[in-house]
Design a protein around this motif. Sequence first.
Motif, mmCIF file in Angstrom:
data_model
loop_
_atom_site.group_PDB
_atom_site.id
_atom_site.type_symbol
_atom_site.label_atom_id
_atom_site.label_comp_id
_atom_site.label_asym_id
_atom_site.label_seq_id
_atom_site.Cartn_x
_atom_site.Cartn_y
_atom_site.Cartn_z
ATOM 1 N N UNK A 20 0.848 -1.344 -0.127
ATOM 2 C CA UNK A 20 0.021 -0.096 -0.014
ATOM 3 C C UNK A 20 0.763 1.203 -0.198
ATOM 4 N N UNK A 21 0.708 2.197 -1.138
ATOM 5 C CA UNK A 21 1.251 3.373 -1.174
ATOM 6 C C UNK A 21 0.286 4.459 -0.975
ATOM 7 N N UNK A 22 0.677 5.811 -0.778
ATOM 8 C CA UNK A 22 -0.148 6.793 -0.970
ATOM 9 C C UNK A 22 -0.292 7.585 -2.105
ATOM 10 N N UNK A 26 -3.967 11.682 -1.390
ATOM 11 C CA UNK A 26 -3.841 11.142 -0.181
ATOM 12 C C UNK A 26 -4.509 9.616 0.130
ATOM 13 N N UNK A 27 -5.181 9.013 -1.015
ATOM 14 C CA UNK A 27 -5.747 7.979 -1.193
ATOM 15 C C UNK A 27 -4.761 6.812 -1.086
ATOM 16 N N UNK A 28 -5.162 5.461 -0.453
ATOM 17 C CA UNK A 28 -4.093 4.500 -0.556
ATOM 18 C C UNK A 28 -4.161 3.796 -1.881
ATOM 19 N N UNK A 29 -2.998 3.385 -2.574
ATOM 20 C CA UNK A 29 -3.266 2.275 -3.703
ATOM 21 C C UNK A 29 -2.536 1.166 -3.264
ATOM 22 N N UNK A 30 -3.302 -0.032 -3.385
ATOM 23 C CA UNK A 30 -2.716 -1.179 -3.062
ATOM 24 C C UNK A 30 -2.345 -2.205 -4.390
ATOM 25 N N UNK A 54 6.619 6.759 -8.316
ATOM 26 C CA UNK A 54 6.645 8.192 -8.169
ATOM 27 C C UNK A 54 5.790 8.372 -6.743
ATOM 28 N N UNK A 55 4.986 7.715 -6.359
ATOM 29 C CA UNK A 55 4.207 7.779 -5.108
ATOM 30 C C UNK A 55 5.252 7.630 -3.876
ATOM 31 N N UNK A 56 5.997 6.625 -3.943
ATOM 32 C CA UNK A 56 6.765 6.145 -2.802
ATOM 33 C C UNK A 56 7.890 7.177 -2.759
ATOM 34 N N UNK A 60 7.127 8.439 1.179
ATOM 35 C CA UNK A 60 7.709 7.166 1.545
ATOM 36 C C UNK A 60 6.868 6.329 2.675
ATOM 37 N N UNK A 61 5.883 6.696 3.240
ATOM 38 C CA UNK A 61 5.090 6.012 4.119
ATOM 39 C C UNK A 61 4.376 5.165 3.336
ATOM 40 N N UNK A 62 4.305 3.779 3.613
ATOM 41 C CA UNK A 62 3.710 2.631 3.112
ATOM 42 C C UNK A 62 3.548 1.569 4.132
#
Length: 142
Positions: A20-22, A26-30, A54-56, A60-62
């Motif tokens: 899961x990344x952000x 602001x929504x998570x993507x799995x 790009x999201x990470x 970097x929060x995942x």
Amino acid sequence: MTAFPESHRDLLDVPVAALATLRADGFPQITESLVPARRGRAADVAQQLAAEDAQLRARPQCSIQLLDLSNPDRYLEVRGLGRIEDDPDYVFAARLAAKYGGLDLSEIDGPGESRVAVTIEPVNVYPVDVGWVLAGEPPPAH
């Protein structure tokens, strides 16, 4: 650094995990991710250069969930900070491929795509086994 509990260390060897990344909104993507043979205390995943990369880099929060495929009531969740390293020579990808019978990941990547190595430095590790709840049993003694 947060260590993985012995009770769930075997889950570091599962073949696939949910990462899961952000997103920017602001929504998570799995995303389903391949998991290489374990290395140290960090959780490694391999990710093709895509939106998750790009999201990470931006956030970097995942979190990664390693599910026990023989007992879906048991899993390990690792929340942390993702560190991305480019893998243009497919060194990390080759280590990953060794777990999957020598699959050459470069053959399935599109033109101009390459792999990155994602290492999650754990902040929190949650070993979960809720089989007792679903079985209507009392909680295990600690």
